[in-house]
Every structure is written in structure tokens, then in C-alpha cells.
Design a protein around this motif. Structure first.
Motif, PDB file in Angstrom:
ATOM      1  N   HIS A  32       5.882  -1.732   1.556  1.00 56.66           N
ATOM      2  CA  HIS A  32       5.283  -3.064   1.482  1.00 56.66           C
ATOM      3  C   HIS A  32       4.186  -3.291   2.522  1.00 56.66           C
ATOM      4  CE1 HIS A  32       9.090  -4.833  -0.664  1.00 56.66           C
ATOM      5  NE2 HIS A  32       8.481  -3.903  -1.357  1.00 56.66           N
ATOM      6  N   VAL A  33       3.798  -2.263   3.228  1.00 56.80           N
ATOM      7  CA  VAL A  33       2.793  -2.423   4.273  1.00 56.80           C
ATOM      8  C   VAL A  33       1.439  -2.766   3.656  1.00 56.80           C
ATOM      9  CG1 VAL A  33       2.119   0.009   4.296  1.00 56.80           C
ATOM     10  CG2 VAL A  33       1.869  -1.366   6.368  1.00 56.80           C
ATOM     11  N   ALA A  34       0.666  -3.577   4.358  1.00 57.44           N
ATOM     12  CA  ALA A  34      -0.667  -3.961   3.889  1.00 57.44           C
ATOM     13  C   ALA A  34      -1.717  -2.994   4.432  1.00 57.44           C
ATOM     14  CB  ALA A  34      -0.989  -5.390   4.322  1.00 57.44           C
ATOM     15  N   ALA A  35      -2.864  -2.985   3.776  1.00 60.89           N
ATOM     16  CA  ALA A  35      -3.967  -2.125   4.215  1.00 60.89           C
ATOM     17  C   ALA A  35      -5.286  -2.764   3.796  1.00 60.89           C
ATOM     18  CB  ALA A  35      -3.835  -0.723   3.618  1.00 60.89           C
TER      19      ALA A  35
ATOM     20  N   ALA B  99       0.823  -1.214   0.000  1.00 69.81           N
ATOM     21  CA  ALA B  99       0.000   0.000   0.000  1.00 69.81           C
ATOM     22  C   ALA B  99       0.854   1.259   0.000  1.00 69.81           C
ATOM     23  CB  ALA B  99      -0.928   0.000   1.216  1.00 69.81           C
ATOM     24  N   GLY B 100       2.025   1.196   0.640  1.00 67.38           N
ATOM     25  CA  GLY B 100       2.872   2.377   0.678  1.00 67.38           C
ATOM     26  C   GLY B 100       3.426   2.770  -0.662  1.00 67.38           C
TER      27      GLY B 100
ATOM     28  N   ALA C  88      -7.750   3.550   2.473  1.00 69.98           N
ATOM     29  CA  ALA C  88      -6.773   2.474   2.670  1.00 69.98           C
ATOM     30  C   ALA C  88      -6.395   2.511   4.138  1.00 69.98           C
ATOM     31  CB  ALA C  88      -5.550   2.673   1.786  1.00 69.98           C
ATOM     32  N   ARG C  89      -6.881   1.550   4.908  1.00 73.08           N
ATOM     33  CA  ARG C  89      -6.723   1.561   6.358  1.00 73.08           C
ATOM     34  C   ARG C  89      -5.544   0.667   6.749  1.00 73.08           C
ATOM     35  NH1 ARG C  89     -10.864   4.336   8.392  1.00 73.08           N
ATOM     36  NH2 ARG C  89     -12.814   4.448   7.172  1.00 73.08           N
ATOM     37  N   ILE C  90      -4.487   1.313   7.229  1.00 72.58           N
ATOM     38  CA  ILE C  90      -3.283   0.608   7.656  1.00 72.58           C
ATOM     39  C   ILE C  90      -3.482   0.124   9.092  1.00 72.58           C
ATOM     40  CG2 ILE C  90      -0.782   0.805   7.928  1.00 72.58           C
ATOM     41  CD1 ILE C  90      -1.002   3.312   6.091  1.00 72.58           C
TER      42      ILE C  90
END
Length: 469
Positions: A428-431, A23-24, A442-444
Motif C-alpha cells: 500500500h505504499v505510495a510513490a 505502488a507495491g 516510481a519514486r518511493i
């Protein structure tokens, strides 16, 4: 003995919905849009847009650069973006990317370079809006320099298969030998030329071409309004290249140079003639005293023939220090116990310690090259030289997107972090994708240590000014 574990038991299924990864990396895509580089590339490559196609060439090039900045090393890894339409929209296939790179000839690449230069002017204006100055200062010996510093250097890229114009290198490897230019102030990858593996390190024509391309990337108001220091190692110490640097002054570009100088018998004779009391103390990277290191100017001790053909005012300065364990020394160094290095500069004023520290800061270009190799430079995807040259342009764009993101949107350690760190913490963070109020969120995960940094970066992005029209 029975093993114990504190990991919770889980059941893995493949039926999740509304979840996206990387997401990032959407931040990089939005940076490309907000800094106008996407629009500039679309305009520059409009002639390559085929009738009926839904993929804009400029957008395809940006998406490919985002994938490379995200860690992709092959064109097929564009699928990391393509498989997440909720996050990245419609992304071209790898075959479309291949076809675009194949069509980027020298004329098209020149238009891409011009588009990057126009976008860079916007970026520097945005940086000035946020930080009060167009670019960060280069730091030398514990002090800031109010100059632009361009570092040129070449590096070997090993090829593990037969590729067009790949050749044996002077390091007894096989591959390419690109020559590159970086801006030390901003870490931007300004220009580069892909060359055969056996290309000469001190080829003046290649250095001139790369420097001209790098200067063209500097916005006009800064290219003509500020001093510019050009640094290189001994490969840049050719009469033709240094004369070209000096000739920039006729174009109202105030350029100076600081380049390595090879030590031969005439330099050794001059060093032997330096009186012991003449040696001045050197300083370290923070401006403190460097124990055991000394400096002296050799200009007046060298024979006139040694400086013949070099720009007027060229100075040669020698540095001596105790060798580190394992250092390779020549007979003179072995005899007197010192290790010597020389550099040449046309800067007329300044203490030797400062000029030496300023030149030694050229070593930071190795960090820039390492970063570029971690961002696609270390793997050329095609057997065709022309496609690999286009890939080098994608790498330059990817490195710039990372640099612009750090300078415009991030603070603290993240603003100076290596690409690998940025990928782990941000890109590489998911959301989870949710929709409401006619908007998409897009909620981290709120417990992720850098969730707030990423959300803040997106907020800063939307606050950046953009040119009207």
C-alpha cells in the motif's frame, strides 16, 4: 487545560498529480508476468476472449487476483487498480470481471488449474536458481525434512446472506464448508473445493478430489522424484481416502500419510493395556523435551477388526499429556488425568517422538487457512455458487502470488510476514511517478522504513530467469 500537539499544520487539496498509491502491488502484477502465470492463463482462456474486446481474460484474472492479494474483498474493489492507469495500465471494470467469473465453468477452471501448474514449475525452477533448491524444507522438531508435505483441511466460511448452496454448518452457523490443500513447504494454496455448509467433514470423495488436484500442481520431476507426506485431521482417516493415498505408489508417486485417528471404546481399552514403562517421551516443536507428554503405539493392542480395510502397514500411535485449563475431557481422561489424541501413519520407520511431532505440525494448516481468509476466502461475493467457485480460484491465485513474492524476492521478516503486514509495509505504499530517459520511475519516499526492501524486490524480480520462448 489547553491541549498541545506536535503535528504539523497541513492544508489538504485534491489537485495532486503524478502520485500513485498501492505502488507495491505492482510487484505482484509483475511477479505474475515474470513467473509466466499471466501468459499461461491467457493461453488457457483464449477461447473466452470475445472478438473486439481489449481485455484479455488471463490478464483480467491476474488483475483480480492482485486486487485480492492487495486486500480486496469484493469484485468492485478492482477499481483500486483501475483508477491508477499510470501504475497498472488498462484494467478491466468490475462488470467485466463479473462476466469473466460467470463464464468460468468446470472446464475453464480445469484449464486454469493446468495453467497454474505450468507456471508453478517455472516458479520452483526460479526458486532453485536463487536459493539452490526448488522449495524450502518443511521443519519438524528442530530438523529439516527432505519431503514435500501436503496438508488437507476444511474450514467454515460464514455467509451473512442467502447464497446458492450455503447451508447450516455443524458449528451452528450458516455458510460454506470448503476443503483445501496447502503445501507446507511453500505455503502455496494448491487446490480447493467449495462445498455446501452441511457437507460432511470426512467425505472420502472430496478428499480424493482435492488431493488429486493438489498432486497435479506439483511439478512432475518433484511429484515422481521425492517422497510426499499427506497430512489431515481425523476427517481424512477414511479407508477410501487412505487407500487412494497408498495407490499413488502404483503411479510412481511415493506418498505416505499421517492422519488423525478417532478415539472410541476400543482405543480406550488399548490405552488402558499399555504398560507404564512403555510410554516414550514426546518432544516439542523445536525438538526439546516435552514435559509430561508421552507416546505409545497401539497397533498391536487394537483388535484386528479395528484396522481391517486400512492400507497394510497402518500404525496407530497415541499421545498423552496433561490437559490445559478448560479442556473438555471424557470420563476416562477425567479419571486418570491425561488427555489423549491418536493419529495413524503408514511410515514404517522412525521414532515415535519424531512421527508425533511430524503429525502435530499439521496444525500449521490453520495458519494457511487464516492467511487465505485474510486474502479473499472469508467473503464470497455472489449469490451464485458457480461464481463463488471461480472466486475460490482467484483466492488460490492471490495466495500463490503472495507466497511466490515472499520466497523469490523478499528476505528476513518480510519473507514470513502475514498479508496484513505486507500490505502495510510494501503493497500500500505510495510513490511519485516521474518520466525521463524514455523510462517511467516510481519514486518511493526515501524515509519509508521498507523503501529499500521494495526497491530491492523489484530488482530481484527483473533478475529472475524465464523460460525461452
Amino acid at each position: 487545560m489547553q491541549a498541545t500537539t506536535t503535528r504539523p499544520k497541513i492544508i489538504v487539496t485534491a489537485d495532486g498529480a503524478g502520485v500513485v498509491s498501492h505502488a507495491g502491488s505492482r510487484l505482484l502484477a509483475d511477479v505474475a508476468d515474470r513467473t509466466t502465470v499471466t501468459g499461461e492463463l491467457s493461453h488457457a482462456l483464449a477461447e473466452l476472449c470475445r472478438p473486439g474486446t481489449r481485455h484479455d481474460p488471463g490478464r483480467v484474472l491476474v488483475d483480480l487476483a492482485v486486487a485480492v492479494a492487495d486486500g480486496a474483498t469484493t469484485i468492485s474493489e478492482i477499481d483500486v487498480l483501475r483508477d491508477q492507469a499510470d501504475l497498472f495500465g488498462v484494467v478491466a471494470s468490475d462488470s467485466t470481471c463479473w462476466r469473466l467469473l460467470d463464464r468460468l465453468d468446470d472446464t475453464a477452471l480445469a484449464r486454469v488449474a493446468a495453467a497454474r501448474a505450468r507456471a508453478r514449475e517455472v516458479v520452483w525452477d526460479q526458486h532453485a536458481e536463487r536459493h539452490g533448491r526448488a522449495f524450502p524444507p518443511a521443519r519438524v522438531a528442530g530438523r529439516d525434512l527432505d519431503v514435500l508435505v501436503l496438508d488437507l483441511d476444511a474450514s467454515i466460511v460464514i455467509c451473512h446472506s442467502e447464497k446458492e448452496q450455503a447451508a447450516p454448518t455443524f458449528k451452528r452457523t450458516f455458510g460454506y464448508h470448503p476443503l483445501m490443500a496447502f503445501c507446507d513447504n511453500t505455503s502455496e494454496f494448491l487446490s480447493g473445493v467449495l462445498r455446501r455448509g452441511n457437507a460432511g467433514a470426512n467425505t472420502a470423495a472430496d478428499h480424493i478430489a482435492v488431493l488429486d488436484q493438489a498432486l497435479a500442481q506439483v511439478p512432475d520431476q518433484h511429484r515422481h522424484g521425492r517422497p510426499i507426506l499427506v497430512r489431515a485431521d481425523t476427517a481424512g482417516c477414511t479407508k477410501g481416502f487412505l487407500a487412494h493415498v497408498r495407490d499413488q505408489r502404483d503411479r510412481l508417486v511415493n506418498c505416505e500419510f499421517s492422519v488423525g485417528w478417532a478415539i472410541t471404546d476400543r482405543e480406550r481399552a488399548a490405552i488402558s493395556a499399555v504398560p507404564r514403562k512403555v510410554w516414550a517421551d514426546a518432544v516439542d516443536a523445536d525438538g526439546g523435551h516435552r514435559d509430561g507428554a508421552g507416546l505409545a503405539e497401539l497397533t498391536g493392542l487394537l483388535p484386528a477388526a479395528a484396522l481391517e480395510g486400512y492400507p497394510t502397514g497402518t500404525r496407530v500411535i497415541v499421545r498423552r499429556e496433561r490437559p490445559h485449563p478448560g479442556a473438555q475431557l471424557d470420563l476416562m481422561e477425567t479419571r486418570d488425568g491425561w488427555r489423549y489424541t491418536c493419529f495413524a501413519t503408514d511410515t514404517a520407520a522412525g521414532q515415535l517422538a519424531f512421527l508425533d511431532a511430524r503429525h502435530r505440525a499439521h496444525a500449521r494448516v490453520e495458519d494457511r487457512i487464516r492467511t487465505a481468509k485474510d486474502t479473499g476466502l472469508n467473503h464470497f461475493p455472489s449469490r451464485t455458487f458457480a461464481i463463488n467457485s471461480a472466486w475460490l480460484t482467484v483466492v488460490m491465485l492471490a495466495v500463490d502470488l503472495l507466497s511466490w513474492t515472499q520466497h523469490l524476492l523478499l528476505n528476513g521478516h518480510l519473507a514470513k510476514a502475514e498479508p496484513k503486514t505486507l500490505r502495510y509495509r510494501l503493497l500500500h505504499v505510495a510513490a511519485r511517478i516521474t518520466r525521463g530517459q524514455r523510462r517511467t520511475f516510481a519514486r518511493i519516499q526515501q524515509s519509508w522504513p521498507w523503501a529499500t526492501d521494495l526497491a530491492t524486490a523489484f530488482a530481484r524480480l527483473h533478475a529472475l530467469p524465464v523460460p525461452a520462448g
